[in-house]
Enzyme design. Structure first.
Site, PDB file in Angstrom:
ATOM      1  N   SER A   6      35.298  48.324  44.912  1.00  0.00           N
ATOM      2  CA  SER A   6      34.898  47.585  46.111  1.00  0.00           C
ATOM      3  C   SER A   6      36.174  47.144  46.816  1.00  0.00           C
ATOM      4  CB  SER A   6      34.033  46.377  45.735  1.00  0.00           C
ATOM      5  OG  SER A   6      34.753  45.464  44.943  1.00  0.00           O
ATOM      6  N   HIS A   8      29.812  48.218  41.170  1.00  0.00           N
ATOM      7  CA  HIS A   8      30.274  48.464  39.794  1.00  0.00           C
ATOM      8  C   HIS A   8      29.191  49.028  38.888  1.00  0.00           C
ATOM      9  CE1 HIS A   8      33.736  45.337  40.357  1.00  0.00           C
ATOM     10  NE2 HIS A   8      33.894  46.425  41.074  1.00  0.00           N
ATOM     11  N   GLU A  50      29.281  40.308  40.779  1.00  0.00           N
ATOM     12  CA  GLU A  50      29.700  39.745  39.491  1.00  0.00           C
ATOM     13  C   GLU A  50      29.171  38.326  39.308  1.00  0.00           C
ATOM     14  OE1 GLU A  50      34.058  40.015  39.301  1.00  0.00           O
ATOM     15  OE2 GLU A  50      33.913  41.902  40.404  1.00  0.00           O
ATOM     16  N   GLU A  68      33.147  47.063  34.469  1.00  0.00           N
ATOM     17  CA  GLU A  68      34.032  46.073  33.856  1.00  0.00           C
ATOM     18  C   GLU A  68      33.504  45.566  32.519  1.00  0.00           C
ATOM     19  OE1 GLU A  68      34.739  43.040  36.785  1.00  0.00           O
ATOM     20  OE2 GLU A  68      35.803  44.427  38.110  1.00  0.00           O
ATOM     21  N   ASP A 117      31.280  36.747  42.163  1.00  0.00           N
ATOM     22  CA  ASP A 117      31.940  37.547  43.187  1.00  0.00           C
ATOM     23  C   ASP A 117      30.823  38.248  43.942  1.00  0.00           C
ATOM     24  OD1 ASP A 117      33.343  39.129  44.873  1.00  0.00           O
ATOM     25  OD2 ASP A 117      34.405  40.283  43.347  1.00  0.00           O
ATOM     26  N   GLU A 152      33.430  33.970  45.215  1.00  0.00           N
ATOM     27  CA  GLU A 152      34.400  34.912  45.800  1.00  0.00           C
ATOM     28  C   GLU A 152      33.701  35.775  46.854  1.00  0.00           C
ATOM     29  OE1 GLU A 152      36.433  37.207  42.782  1.00  0.00           O
ATOM     30  OE2 GLU A 152      36.721  38.882  44.157  1.00  0.00           O
ATOM     31  N   ASP A 182      39.012  37.566  48.506  1.00  0.00           N
ATOM     32  CA  ASP A 182      39.567  38.762  47.855  1.00  0.00           C
ATOM     33  C   ASP A 182      39.739  39.830  48.931  1.00  0.00           C
ATOM     34  OD1 ASP A 182      40.065  41.071  46.396  1.00  0.00           O
ATOM     35  OD2 ASP A 182      38.071  41.195  45.507  1.00  0.00           O
ATOM     36  N   LYS A 215      45.800  40.444  43.534  1.00  0.00           N
ATOM     37  CA  LYS A 215      45.797  41.743  42.862  1.00  0.00           C
ATOM     38  C   LYS A 215      47.048  42.495  43.313  1.00  0.00           C
ATOM     39  CE  LYS A 215      40.736  42.399  43.002  1.00  0.00           C
ATOM     40  NZ  LYS A 215      39.648  42.901  43.876  1.00  0.00           N
ATOM     41  N   SER A 274      43.954  38.717  39.274  1.00  0.00           N
ATOM     42  CA  SER A 274      42.772  39.536  38.958  1.00  0.00           C
ATOM     43  C   SER A 274      43.078  40.979  38.564  1.00  0.00           C
ATOM     44  CB  SER A 274      41.847  39.544  40.166  1.00  0.00           C
ATOM     45  OG  SER A 274      40.781  40.444  39.988  1.00  0.00           O
ATOM     46  N   HIS A 275      42.248  41.468  37.664  1.00  0.00           N
ATOM     47  CA  HIS A 275      42.183  42.898  37.329  1.00  0.00           C
ATOM     48  C   HIS A 275      41.479  43.648  38.457  1.00  0.00           C
ATOM     49  CE1 HIS A 275      37.854  42.520  35.416  1.00  0.00           C
ATOM     50  NE2 HIS A 275      37.930  41.955  36.587  1.00  0.00           N
ATOM     51  N   ARG A 276      41.346  44.971  38.305  1.00  0.00           N
ATOM     52  CA  ARG A 276      40.501  45.793  39.161  1.00  0.00           C
ATOM     53  C   ARG A 276      39.375  46.366  38.295  1.00  0.00           C
ATOM     54  NH1 ARG A 276      42.465  46.318  44.461  1.00  0.00           N
ATOM     55  NH2 ARG A 276      40.206  46.508  44.712  1.00  0.00           N
ATOM     56  N   SER A 277      38.370  46.925  38.954  1.00  0.00           N
ATOM     57  CA  SER A 277      37.273  47.492  38.158  1.00  0.00           C
ATOM     58  C   SER A 277      37.735  48.729  37.380  1.00  0.00           C
ATOM     59  CB  SER A 277      36.071  47.806  39.037  1.00  0.00           C
ATOM     60  OG  SER A 277      36.457  48.531  40.172  1.00  0.00           O
ATOM     61  N   LYS A 302      41.078  36.461  36.361  1.00  0.00           N
ATOM     62  CA  LYS A 302      39.778  37.143  36.298  1.00  0.00           C
ATOM     63  C   LYS A 302      40.022  38.511  35.687  1.00  0.00           C
ATOM     64  CE  LYS A 302      37.398  39.214  39.874  1.00  0.00           C
ATOM     65  NZ  LYS A 302      36.372  39.505  40.877  1.00  0.00           N
TER      66      LYS A 302
HETATM   67  O1  LIG Z   1      36.022  42.887  43.703  1.00  0.00           O
HETATM   68  C1  LIG Z   1      36.759  42.582  42.765  1.00  0.00           C
HETATM   69  O2  LIG Z   1      37.163  41.433  42.667  1.00  0.00           O
HETATM   70  C2  LIG Z   1      37.274  43.622  41.806  1.00  0.00           C
HETATM   71  C3  LIG Z   1      37.529  43.173  40.405  1.00  0.00           C
HETATM   72  O3  LIG Z   1      36.458  42.533  39.788  1.00  0.00           O
HETATM   73  O4  LIG Z   1      36.535  44.794  41.887  1.00  0.00           O
HETATM   74  P1  LIG Z   1      37.264  46.094  42.480  1.00  0.00           P
HETATM   75  O5  LIG Z   1      38.452  46.337  41.633  1.00  0.00           O
HETATM   76  O6  LIG Z   1      36.225  47.184  42.386  1.00  0.00           O
HETATM   77  O7  LIG Z   1      37.639  45.782  43.895  1.00  0.00           O
HETATM   78 MG   LIG Z   2      36.175  40.767  44.552  1.00  0.00          MG
END
Ligand SMILES: O=C(O)[C@@H](CO)OP(=O)(O)O
Ligand SMILES: [Mg+2]
Length: 401
Positions: free
Chosen positions: A42, A146, A155, A196, A232, A275, A302, A327, A354-357, A378
């Site tokens: 996303s 996701h 989320e 995730e 989120d 978020e 985000d 990120k 934050s991580h990514r998916s 996160k």
């Molecule tokens: O939206 C988000 O915050 C992320 C991580 O949870 O998802 P994605 O990496 O797919 O953008």
């Molecule tokens: Mg997000």
């Protein structure tokens, strides 16, 4: 000497089975750092550009590697990232790819730390960094981009705000994930898992709220500290420009209705965190919701801010949000990431690393969160590429005392 003597790049697998970029950086004195780029599903419209891994590698080999080898010191992060920017020549890393850039940037930082014989969090945070640890936000139930046929909201995250230590917080989140699984079982709902590792059941958002409330209160009672939860929404993915509305499985909401819905949810469930409740282009609506509930919950940008200093500046000017998701791959380098964090902290925005998916075993974000005294991190609750970061946090906490 920390002068970079070689940079090698390769394709490795991410957690979705897609190719991503891994970088190895070596220094003259034998320092070594390895890091891999994560990848979003996303993604925000204003993120730095991820190129196909092959292309990113070829372009970085041609343009970036010659500017780094035998020229730049791995310990001088600004110089490393400056060379990456100069090699790329665009403002969004569309030439060498933000995936190559961030992998090299993080690998160089690790090589710099290795030369010093210091852990990465120490190298990045310095001798006088604070001694706070981030609270982990853990994805427990999810859908959106996701997972198919699951919740509309991307989320539902456990937030163990009362945990006495990072270790207890990490275990509490895993317990909430387990308890949510038990409740789904009790209700006879079969559920797979999303990208995730969160449960991805075919239920409505309303039912997910019930399950989160039940799971967090059961675990909170068992562990003896406060566990709240948050969301989120990833509302950009729901927003339809043509009809100017947010499209849910069973209805559409205007922007005003979306704000009202979010405010009601914050009040009903005492949400700790929300978020991206609104579209990434709607600073005005973000400012409105922040005005309404920003005193009792985090309204986090985000896709709105994409770890980008100029987008955050606009948020600060307009009063949009009170916290920012960080990120490194959204902006492409650690220096730019630190600039966004610094600006956020100076303006009393909370920071959530934050991580990514799409993830790898790379643990850089755990170090980044500790180095910068981030309020939250996160990074999931279960699944190897998520526990890699959580377990690293536990090790750092032990190391840092
Ligand atoms: O939206 C988000 O915050 C992320 C991580 O949870 O998802 P994605 O990496 O797919 O953008
Ligand atoms: Mg997000």
């Amino acid at each position: 000497m920390t002068q970079i003597s070689s940079v090698s790049l390769r394709r490795v697998l991410d957690s979705r089975g897609n190719p991503t970029v891994e970088a190895d950086v070596l220094t003259e004195s034998g320092g070594f750092g390895r890091a891999a780029a994560p990848s979003g599903a996303s993604t925000g419209e204003y993120e730095a550009i991820e190129l196909p891994a092959n292309e990113a590698i070829a372009n970085a080999r041609e343009h970036a590697v010659p500017r780094l080898v035998d020229t730049v010191y791995a310990g001088d992060q600004r110089a490393v990232d400056g060379a990456l920017r100069a090699a790329d020549g665009t403002d969004n890393f569309s030439e060498i790819g933000a995936n190559s850039a961030v992998a090299i940037s993080m690998a160089a930082a690790k090589a710099g730390a290795d030369v010093l014989g210091a852990p990465l969090y120490q190298h990045l945070g310095g001798a006088f960094r604070g001694d706070n640890f981030p609270i982990p936000l853990g994805n427990v139930i999810g859908g959106g981009e996701h997972a198919k046929d699951a919740t509309d909201i991307q989320e539902f995250l456990a937030a163990p705000v009362g945990a006495p230590s990072v270790e207890e917080a990490v275990f509490a989140n895993a317990k909430v994930h387990g308890e949510a699984g038990n409740i789904l079982d009790e209700r006879g709902i079969g559920a797979g898992k999303g990208d995730e590792g969160a449960w991805a059941p075919p239920i409505s958002d309303a039912e997910a709220f019930e399950i989160m409330e039940e799971a967090t209160s059961r675990v909170s009672e068992a562990v003896g500290f406060e566990i709240r939860f948050g969301l989120d929404v990833a509302a950009t993915e729901m927003y339809d420009e043509d009809s100017d509305s947010y499209v849910y499985s069973d209805e559409e909401k205007s922007t005003d209705e979306q704000i009202e819905y979010m405010v009601d949810l914050v009040e009903e469930y005492d949400l700790a965190y929300v978020e991206d409740p609104l579209d990434e282009n709607d600073y005005e609506a973000f400012a409105e919701i922040t005005e309404l509930v920003g005193d009792r919950t985090m309204i986090c940008g985000d896709d709105l801010f994409v770890t980008n200093v100029s987008r955050l500046e606009e948020g600060i000017e307009t009063g949009a949000g009170n916290s920012i998701l960080i990120k490194p791959n959204q902006i492409g380098s650690l220096s730019d990431t630190f600039d966004a964090i610094e600006l956020a902290v100076r303006n009393e925005y909370k920071t959530i690393i934050s991580h990514r998916s799409g993830e790898t075993e790379d643990t850089t974000i755990a170090h980044l969160a500790v180095a910068t005294d981030a309020d939250y991190i996160k990074t999931g609750t279960v699944a190897g590429e998520r526990t890699a970061k959580l377990n690293e946090l536990i090790r750092i906490a032990e190391d840092a005392v």
